[in-house]
Write an enzyme that holds these catalytic residues in place. Structure first.
Site, PDB file in Angstrom:
ATOM      1  N   ASP A  57       0.854  -1.185   0.000  1.00 60.34           N
ATOM      2  CA  ASP A  57       0.000   0.000   0.000  1.00 60.34           C
ATOM      3  C   ASP A  57       0.893   1.240   0.000  1.00 60.34           C
ATOM      4  O   ASP A  57       2.101   1.141   0.178  1.00 60.34           O
ATOM      5  CB  ASP A  57      -0.930   0.005   1.223  1.00 60.34           C
ATOM      6  CG  ASP A  57      -0.222  -0.445   2.479  1.00 60.34           C
ATOM      7  OD1 ASP A  57       0.882   0.069   2.757  1.00 60.34           O
ATOM      8  OD2 ASP A  57      -0.754  -1.322   3.175  1.00 60.34           O
ATOM      9  N   ASP A  59       1.574   4.978   1.604  1.00 64.75           N
ATOM     10  CA  ASP A  59       1.282   5.899   2.701  1.00 64.75           C
ATOM     11  C   ASP A  59       1.876   7.268   2.388  1.00 64.75           C
ATOM     12  O   ASP A  59       2.975   7.376   1.829  1.00 64.75           O
ATOM     13  CB  ASP A  59       1.878   5.374   4.018  1.00 64.75           C
ATOM     14  CG  ASP A  59       1.185   4.102   4.477  1.00 64.75           C
ATOM     15  OD1 ASP A  59       0.005   3.910   4.149  1.00 64.75           O
ATOM     16  OD2 ASP A  59       1.828   3.287   5.161  1.00 64.75           O
ATOM     17  N   ASP A 159      10.566   3.430  12.964  1.00 63.27           N
ATOM     18  CA  ASP A 159      11.286   2.321  13.606  1.00 63.27           C
ATOM     19  C   ASP A 159      12.672   2.039  13.020  1.00 63.27           C
ATOM     20  O   ASP A 159      13.665   2.025  13.745  1.00 63.27           O
ATOM     21  CB  ASP A 159      10.419   1.044  13.650  1.00 63.27           C
ATOM     22  CG  ASP A 159       9.741   0.702  12.328  1.00 63.27           C
ATOM     23  OD1 ASP A 159      10.004   1.385  11.316  1.00 63.27           O
ATOM     24  OD2 ASP A 159       8.964  -0.282  12.306  1.00 63.27           O
TER      25      ASP A 159
HETATM   26  P1  ATP Z   1       4.444  -3.292   5.257  1.00 60.19           P
HETATM   27  O1  ATP Z   1       5.027  -3.625   3.941  1.00 60.19           O
HETATM   28  O2  ATP Z   1       4.308  -4.455   6.154  1.00 60.19           O
HETATM   29  O3  ATP Z   1       3.185  -2.458   5.182  1.00 60.19           O
HETATM   30  P2  ATP Z   1       5.531  -0.918   6.389  1.00 60.19           P
HETATM   31  O4  ATP Z   1       6.939  -0.520   6.651  1.00 60.19           O
HETATM   32  O5  ATP Z   1       4.747  -0.079   5.440  1.00 60.19           O
HETATM   33  O6  ATP Z   1       5.569  -2.411   5.947  1.00 60.19           O
HETATM   34  P3  ATP Z   1       3.456  -0.345   8.260  1.00 60.19           P
HETATM   35  O7  ATP Z   1       3.053  -1.121   9.464  1.00 60.19           O
HETATM   36  O8  ATP Z   1       2.510  -0.200   7.137  1.00 60.19           O
HETATM   37  O9  ATP Z   1       4.810  -0.995   7.776  1.00 60.19           O
HETATM   38  O10 ATP Z   1       3.895   1.088   8.791  1.00 60.19           O
HETATM   39  C1  ATP Z   1       4.197   2.165   7.931  1.00 60.19           C
HETATM   40  C2  ATP Z   1       5.385   2.936   8.480  1.00 60.19           C
HETATM   41  O11 ATP Z   1       5.089   3.467   9.767  1.00 60.19           O
HETATM   42  C3  ATP Z   1       6.650   2.106   8.672  1.00 60.19           C
HETATM   43  O12 ATP Z   1       7.388   2.001   7.481  1.00 60.19           O
HETATM   44  C4  ATP Z   1       7.382   2.890   9.728  1.00 60.19           C
HETATM   45  O13 ATP Z   1       8.036   4.008   9.163  1.00 60.19           O
HETATM   46  C5  ATP Z   1       6.251   3.396  10.600  1.00 60.19           C
HETATM   47  N1  ATP Z   1       5.946   2.479  11.724  1.00 60.19           N
HETATM   48  C6  ATP Z   1       5.054   1.459  11.717  1.00 60.19           C
HETATM   49  N2  ATP Z   1       5.036   0.830  12.903  1.00 60.19           N
HETATM   50  C7  ATP Z   1       5.929   1.463  13.685  1.00 60.19           C
HETATM   51  C8  ATP Z   1       6.357   1.292  15.021  1.00 60.19           C
HETATM   52  N3  ATP Z   1       5.867   0.320  15.787  1.00 60.19           N
HETATM   53  N4  ATP Z   1       7.284   2.154  15.502  1.00 60.19           N
HETATM   54  C9  ATP Z   1       7.781   3.165  14.724  1.00 60.19           C
HETATM   55  N5  ATP Z   1       7.434   3.345  13.457  1.00 60.19           N
HETATM   56  C10 ATP Z   1       6.512   2.535  12.924  1.00 60.19           C
HETATM   57 MG    MG Z   2       2.647  -0.357   4.980  1.00 61.02          MG
END
Ligand code: ATP
Ligand code: MG
Length: 461
Positions: A57, A59, A159
């Site tokens: 997705d 963001d 993170d």
């Molecule tokens: P995915 O491909 O699983 O969606 P993602 O990196 O996009 O991976 P998300 O859970 O969608 O993960 O979160 C989007 C963003 O928000 C992450 O890339 C990170 O920058 C931030 N984020 C998410 N969870 C946390 C957390 N627990 N602590 C700090 N930052 C976070």
């Molecule tokens: Mg994501």
């Protein structure tokens, strides 16, 4: 506040082109830009595009406030109590837009004292009138975190370095505040800042490190890895429902077996599944328990082929042997077979509840999958139409097929029922709740909101 100039990588020096970005995300970005706001893609989508993978997705982050977003986009819903986010709805896609968030205060002890010291996670329920902007528990876990910030602060509160890259719609450059580009090139997952502090703030980040390493084929950087080894026993400070959601992401996104091995190696698995972990380390009749790895390999193969493995089917595969052994023990004590299985499942749900909370509805679907296996032995047995018509029938049959494919027997029985169910098509509720409900987090694009049917009178409380 100190100012740090980020590394800016111009369009000519990175591979992300607009054709790789979802048209809806581009619409949102352009609209924000044209109204004079900063608008960046951020997080997993930028990371995945740089790795040549298709993002789940897209963001967006911006300096527009939630109120401004609401006015700017007709199809916008504000969600989230802890931090307001905008969900911009398109026909088959959801774009999440967040306003830049500030860093967690390094030293908020004074603020905490002023607020009257709250230390349980439930304290983030409703902000008190003079509440601190950030709140950590006594153990350093972030409880509240709700102030707007600037791009740098927003990047540094994320993170991992590879998750903090911005793609700037104004000039199509990448902006790197945390060293994420270098880490992506080196193939490492590294926390932003001290890993001991960052994992203490939010223990779920340890599971995320494992997931990203397994999914993306990255190595966990040495200090980050060491911090996970040190802090693994604290994983249970995250809430059991959140840990269930994270577990689904770890096991159902295509690299479950690898994630499982890493969880065991880091010591994260044992506190999540204490009794199951002990059972895995023992042998039954002189044989080690290897069916878990085998089942996860099978699930990975299906997911990699583009199939969706629903949580009850995955749980039945992962815990099936464990539950069968437990049910056998109840039977030996004189309990009838169905009751023995019910008791085994109830005990299992109870033992997991304090760590990884499996919703009861899902637990019941696991029980139905396993009890259907006994029913499959009768071909066709009594009232086969009603068995075929059960909403969970396809999932139970899928379980039988997978067991046969894994060499655990039942090939003939599966073939018989497969043919029989094709020849005797029944009217089953169109949505097979056992196979589709609570599907793994496959990305916002596919997530649709279902309306509850209207009832004439409010349900009794
Ligand atoms: P995915 O491909 O699983 O969606 P993602 O990196 O996009 O991976 P998300 O859970 O969608 O993960 O979160 C989007 C963003 O928000 C992450 O890339 C990170 O920058 C931030 N984020 C998410 N969870 C946390 C957390 N627990 N602590 C700090 N930052 C976070
Ligand atoms: Mg994501």
């Amino acid at each position: 506040m100190e100012t740090i100039t980020p590394l800016v990588i111009p369009r000519s020096a990175h591979p992300i082109s607009r054709s790789m970005v979802s048209p809806n995300a581009l619409r949102v970005l352009y609209r924000l830009r044209d109204q004079g706001f900063i608008a960046y893609l951020v997080g997993g989508c930028v990371r995945d595009l740089l790795l040549g993978r298709e993002p789940k997705d897209f963001d967006v982050v911006t300096d527009a406030t939630p109120g401004q977003l609401k006015r700017l986009f007709r199809n916008c819903r504000l969600v989230g109590r802890r931090f307001r986010l905008a969900h911009i709805h398109f026909q088959d896609e959801l774009i999440e837009v967040a306003t830049f968030r500030a860093l967690q205060a390094e030293d908020d002890a004074a603020e905490k004292a002023e607020a009257g010291e709250k230390s349980s996670p439930s304290s983030d329920a409703e902000p008190a009138p003079r509440s601190p902007r950030h709140l950590k528990s006594d153990e350093g876990m972030v409880l509240r975190d709700n102030v707007f910030g600037n791009p740098r602060e927003d990047a540094l509160r994320r993170d991992f370095t590879v998750n903090a890259l911005f793609y700037n719609i104004a000039d199509f450059s990448l902006i790197d505040y945390a060293g994420g580009m270098a880490d992506l090139e080196a193939g490492v997952i590294r926390t932003i800042g001290d890993p001991l502090v960052r994992f203490t703030e939010d223990p779920v980040r340890m599971l995320r490190a494992v997931r990203f390493a397994a999914m993306l084929g990255l190595d966990v950087e040495q200090d980050t890895w060491q911090a996970i080894l040190d802090l693994a026993p604290t994983i249970n400070r995250a809430t059991p429902p959140r840990l269930f959601e994270e577990m689904l992401k770890l096991f159902l996104l295509g690299e479950g077996e690898k994630s499982y091995q890493m969880l065991r190696r880091t010591g994260l698995f044992a506190p999540l599944f204490p009794r199951f972990n002990v059972w895995l380390d023992t042998e039954t009749d002189g044989f080690p328990h290897t069916r878990v790895s085998q089942a996860l390999d099978r699930v990975d193969a299906l997911v990699q082929q583009g199939e969706t493995v629903v949580p009850p089917l995955f749980l039945a595969l992962m815990f099936g042997e464990y539950l069968e052994e437990s049910a056998a023990a109840f039977r030996q004590g004189g309990t009838p077979p169905q009751e023995a299985l019910n008791q085994a499942v109830a005990e299992w749900l109870g033992e997991l509840a304090p760590t990884v909370l499996v919703p009861n509805r899902v637990g019941m679907q696991v029980r139905d999958i396993l009890s259907s296996q006994q029913r499959f032995g009768k071909m066709p047995g009594k009232r086969p139409q009603s068995f075929l018509g059960r909403p969970g029938f396809p999932t139970a049959l899928a379980y039988l097929r997978l067991q046969a494919e894994m060499g655990n027997g039942g090939q003939d029985i599966w073939s018989w029922w497969d043919r029989y169910s094709r020849e005797n098509v029944v009217d089953r509720p169109s949505v097979d709740t056992a196979t589709h409900e609570g599907a793994p987090p496959a990305g916002k694009r596919r997530r649709r909101r279902r309306r509850k049917p209207r009832t004439s009178a409010p349900a009794p409380r």
